[in-house]
Write an enzyme that holds these catalytic residues in place. Structure first.
Site, PDB file in Angstrom:
ATOM      1  N   GLY A  77       0.730  -1.236   0.014  1.00 38.27           N
ATOM      2  CA  GLY A  77       0.018   0.039  -0.139  1.00 38.27           C
ATOM      3  C   GLY A  77       0.763   1.324   0.128  1.00 38.27           C
ATOM      4  O   GLY A  77       0.622   2.021  -1.032  1.00 38.27           O
ATOM      5  N   GLU A 108      -0.396   5.890  -1.050  1.00 40.54           N
ATOM      6  CA  GLU A 108      -0.879   6.426   0.304  1.00 40.54           C
ATOM      7  C   GLU A 108      -0.025   7.663   1.126  1.00 40.54           C
ATOM      8  O   GLU A 108       0.154   7.851   2.017  1.00 40.54           O
ATOM      9  CB  GLU A 108      -0.839   5.411   1.622  1.00 40.54           C
ATOM     10  CG  GLU A 108      -1.683   4.203   1.424  1.00 40.54           C
ATOM     11  CD  GLU A 108      -1.562   3.305   2.269  1.00 40.54           C
ATOM     12  OE1 GLU A 108      -1.171   3.552   3.566  1.00 40.54           O
ATOM     13  OE2 GLU A 108      -1.562   1.843   2.117  1.00 40.54           O
ATOM     14  N   ASP A 167      -6.743  -3.544   5.600  1.00 40.45           N
ATOM     15  CA  ASP A 167      -5.468  -3.816   6.297  1.00 40.45           C
ATOM     16  C   ASP A 167      -6.172  -4.216   7.737  1.00 40.45           C
ATOM     17  O   ASP A 167      -6.844  -3.581   8.277  1.00 40.45           O
ATOM     18  CB  ASP A 167      -4.729  -2.793   6.451  1.00 40.45           C
ATOM     19  CG  ASP A 167      -3.876  -2.312   5.416  1.00 40.45           C
ATOM     20  OD1 ASP A 167      -3.597  -3.455   4.461  1.00 40.45           O
ATOM     21  OD2 ASP A 167      -3.555  -1.420   5.012  1.00 40.45           O
ATOM     22  N   GLU A 180       3.435 -11.352   6.752  1.00 39.98           N
ATOM     23  CA  GLU A 180       4.851 -11.532   6.967  1.00 39.98           C
ATOM     24  C   GLU A 180       5.362 -12.722   6.733  1.00 39.98           C
ATOM     25  O   GLU A 180       4.865 -13.574   7.449  1.00 39.98           O
ATOM     26  CB  GLU A 180       5.291 -10.931   8.363  1.00 39.98           C
ATOM     27  CG  GLU A 180       6.558 -10.386   8.794  1.00 39.98           C
ATOM     28  CD  GLU A 180       6.796  -9.697   9.951  1.00 39.98           C
ATOM     29  OE1 GLU A 180       6.007  -8.456  10.020  1.00 39.98           O
ATOM     30  OE2 GLU A 180       7.435 -10.171  10.722  1.00 39.98           O
ATOM     31  N   HIS A 201      11.369  -4.379   7.101  1.00 37.77           N
ATOM     32  CA  HIS A 201      11.967  -3.916   8.524  1.00 37.77           C
ATOM     33  C   HIS A 201      13.337  -3.713   8.392  1.00 37.77           C
ATOM     34  O   HIS A 201      14.063  -3.047   9.194  1.00 37.77           O
ATOM     35  CB  HIS A 201      11.466  -4.678   9.637  1.00 37.77           C
ATOM     36  CG  HIS A 201       9.951  -4.718   9.465  1.00 37.77           C
ATOM     37  ND1 HIS A 201       9.145  -5.603   9.067  1.00 37.77           N
ATOM     38  CD2 HIS A 201       9.092  -3.892  10.083  1.00 37.77           C
ATOM     39  CE1 HIS A 201       7.985  -5.680   9.170  1.00 37.77           C
ATOM     40  NE2 HIS A 201       7.736  -4.323   9.782  1.00 37.77           N
TER      41      HIS A 201
END
Ligand code: GLN
Ligand code: ZN
Length: 746
Positions: free
Chosen positions: A425, A477, A592, A658, A687
């Site tokens: 997103g 976004e 989400d 994930e 990450h």
């Protein structure tokens, strides 16, 4: 020296500063613009402010060592000498070693970061290996105690207790850290002695891990630990604090130890009261009654709380009043919120106001002189939304057509290749985007100018994705800095604060909106962005919404009706938004739910009811669309555990998740429960700043294809890209698309 606990206290206090002064100082230190001495000066000033304010509020007992540069669990790790060798070996200063554990350095990744029980705070997971030699290092609590003493304020140092510390830790090589409890308790014994030698009268040891389900062995171990600590010859009086729920069988176990005070959360764990009655002899003990909610921002009904305190007083040797948990989880000071609607404002209490509530209640319990205000009248009628209430009366539509039929209709409409590629997103939140938002705030950029910049960004993001060759695009976004805040601003029943910052982890703070009334949608929230993006490309653009559970989890929610009802109100607004997106020509919509698991109740017995309403709300939000509209969801974790069947029950057409760190094991877990719809295991760990190589992505995909038929497999990163830079994003997405093409071809 008094041996009394004092009639009122809080279990902890926000340390970031009312205007996030600590965040700014710590980040300046990281950036190299201030030195350690300057950082320490700001920290000392913030600590002194907190102690002075608690002291002036006339709290019976003031906590210390609740300050932290990053995290209190990490502080405790340092206090017991649990610094993993890989960080000790870096040869850095004490402070930089500490920050290296928290944030990682080039050579060493940071300790793992994870949720603190059912809050939105994240702690650093201690790493315990067979080589860990626990050693007492009470320097920080001692220093802070002395600092407060120098201000004329006697404090009660706070540490995470040994049992909880190990229950939260992980074994470096898979061994069970909890096996080291007896060993660690001896280190705590040393810390207690050092504190006593410095004149500390009371110490607080936090054992919240015992409000979750614990085995009889773990409860025995708690009993053994505090029996041993009680026997330490030269020690302060021990206050074992628990919070976030009911202690259950751990309560009688604790009562049967020599500890002088036990803290119970009577807000999140009202059942603690009943349990207390049969928990054993309490004559010599102080019960610290957590009656003021430390986890939400509503004023306390003090008269009702007084009645509970009176019951506790009838059972225990003495009673003190406290916050239900540390006030870390609420913003600092309501007095700064001058723009809030007065009818809402008078119903709120932030940390500073909760201290006054605790003090007043403590006085009322101990000598009856305090005058307690009457509870507030019912919420104003204008906070009700009759139309929403009407819609929610009666049965709700929460089911879509059969998946096989949906899959066929979607394939016909979308015509996607096997192994379709997409993203989660967000695209990078660049400095320019942040500057534009700041410019709007300080009046140098108007609405039209802002819109223009955001549209230019959407255009850029769409072009980039087309050029890279992704199959399902996103608008990126750019207009959202925080997604829950973004939806909160557009929904009735939500209020935003100006300074309502709450620490999420380290220097990161969030400003959760307040859901105070019935939730309803004033109009379309995202349609303009999505349809603008769709107008720029012939590829499908995913609509992007945040699910009801996540919106609740990251807000302060009203407590005058069940969470399930508030979730359904949010879900209805999202349902209308999905329909509007669909009507505007959007064929794929992602809802989400990254917080689905974090709000899972701590006790298994409560989980089923939660998952039922959580799944129900998601389905209410997403089941109003045609079979041919593809619903995606995104979850940000790979260890499903208890929630795996719930994830299946969401009934999304595609679930992205994930997986890159868990090496695709999630796919086997999903297959084991018979999940048979689309799945996008993240093949790029966003990450980390590392760009995954083409070969790595191919390898991950080949593993995935072994577990899931290719026609159900999606190719995507782990999570949104907003924290990454464009250089890494471009390179990684190119590898991802090329890898998908290669695996597709074979
Ligand atoms: N769509 C959101 C994003 O990409 C999802 C955020 C999240 O998973 N926390 O940023
Ligand atoms: Zn995510």
């Amino acid at each position: 020296m008094s041996t009394e606990f004092g009639r009122s206290t809080v279990l902890g206090y926000p340390r970031i500063g009312a205007k996030r002064e600590l965040k700014k100082a710590v980040e300046a230190y990281w950036a190299g613009t201030i030195d350690a001495a300057a950082l320490e000066r700001t920290a000392a000033r913030l600590r002194a402010e907190v102690w002075r304010s608690l002291h002036h509020a006339r709290l019976g007992s003031v906590p210390s060592n609740t300050f932290s540069y990053y995290d209190q669990v990490l502080d405790t790790a340092v206090a017991v000498g649990a610094i993993p060798a890989r960080f000790a070996a870096l040869g850095l200063t004490e402070l930089d070693t500490y920050f290296a554990m928290a944030r990682g350095v080039d050579a060493e990744p940071a300790l793992e970061l994870t949720k603190w029980f059912d809050t939105n705070y994240h702690y650093l997971v201690p790493e315990i290996s067979p080589e860990t030699v626990f050693t007492a290092n009470p320097e920080k609590p001692l220093r802070e105690y002395a600092e407060a003493s120098a201000l004329g304020i006697t404090t009660r140092p706070v540490l995470v207790g040994p049992a909880t510390f190990l229950l939260l830790a992980k074994g470096a090589k898979g061994e069970d850290p909890f096996a080291r409890l007896d060993d660690l308790v001896e280190t705590y014994a040393g810390i207690l002695t050092a504190l006593a030698e410095a004149g500390v009268a009371w110490v607080q040891l936090d054992e919240p891990a015992y409000v979750a389900d614990r085995t009889p062995e773990e409860i025995d171990a708690l009993h053994r630990a505090y029996t041993r600590l009680g026997e330490v010859e030269h020690r302060p009086r021990i206050f074992v604090a628990t919070y976030f729920g009911e202690l259950g069988d751990a309560l009688p176990a604790l009562v049967d130890t020599p500890v002088e005070a036990i803290g119970l959360d009577l807000v999140a764990g009202p059942g603690n009261l009943d349990r207390l009655a049969g928990a054993g002899p309490l004559a010599g003990k102080t019960i610290v009654a957590g009656l003021v909610d430390g986890h939400n921002i509503w004023r306390t009904d003090l008269r009702a709380a007084l009645a509970v305190a009176a019951t506790v007083a009838g059972l225990a040797g003495s009673v003190a009043v406290s916050s239900s948990c540390s006030l870390l989880h609420v913003p600092v000071d309501l007095a700064l919120e001058i723009d809030l609607d007065p009818e809402l404002r008078e119903r709120l209490a932030f940390a500073r106001q909760k201290v006054d509530e605790v003090e007043l209640l403590g006085r009322a319990v101990s000598d009856g002189t305090a005058h307690l205000p009457a509870p507030l009248p019912a919420a104003p009628a204008s906070w009700r939304h009759e139309l929403v209430r009407e819609r929610l009366r009666g049965p709700q539509h929460r089911a879509r057509g059969a998946y096989a039929e949906r899959a066929r209709a979607q394939q016909e409409r979308l015509g996607l290749p096997e192994l379709p590629t997409t993203t989660i997103g967000s695209f990078p939140q660049t400095a320019e985007l942040r500057q534009a938002r700041a410019a709007v705030r300080n009046g140098t950029l108007d609405g039209a100018g802002y819109l223009e910049r955001m549209r230019a960004e959407v255009q850029h993001v769409i072009r980039l994705q087309e050029e890279i060759g992704l199959d399902v695009l996103v608008h990126g976004e750019p207009e959202r800095n925080d997604m829950v805040q973004y939806f909160g601003e557009q929904l009735d029943g939500f209020a935003a604060t100006e300074f309502g910052w709450v620490q999420s982890y380290g220097s990161r703070c969030v400003r959760p909106p307040i859901i105070y009334g019935d939730v309803s949608r004033r109009g379309a929230m995202t349609v303009e962005w999505s349809s603008f993006a769709q107008s720029l490309t012939s590829k499908p653009v995913k609509g992007m919404l945040t699910g009801p559970v996540t919106i609740l989890a990251w807000s302060f929610v009203r407590t005058d009706q069940p969470l399930a009802d508030t979730a359904d109100q949010v879900a209805l607004a999202l349902r209308d938004e999905c329909r509007d997106l669909e009507a505007a020509g959007i064929t794929v919509i992602q809802v989400d739910e990254p917080a689905l698991r974090e709000t899972l109740p701590l006790r298994r017995a409560d989980q089923k009811a939660y998952l039922e309403w959580a799944v129900g709300a998601f389905r209410l939000a997403t089941s109003g669309v045609a079979d041919s509209t593809q619903i995606h969801t995104h979850l940000c974790y790979s260890e499903f555990g208890e929630v795996i069947t719930a994830i299946d029950a969401l009934d999304a057409d595609v679930t992205s998740i994930e997986a890159s760190r868990s090496k695709m094991e999630v796919l086997d877990d999903l297959a084991a429960i018979g999940y048979g719809r689309g799945v996008g295991p993240g093949v790029w760990d966003i990450h980390s700043p590392r760009v995954p190589s083409h070969g790595e992505v191919v390898a991950a995909l080949r593993r995935a294809v072994g577990a899931v038929p290719a026609r159900r497999l999606w190719v995507n990163p782990d999570c949104g890209l907003k924290t990454r830079g464009y250089a890494e994003v471009e390179a990684s997405l190119r590898h991802l698309v090329a890898a998908a093409a290669e695996v597709r071809a074979s």
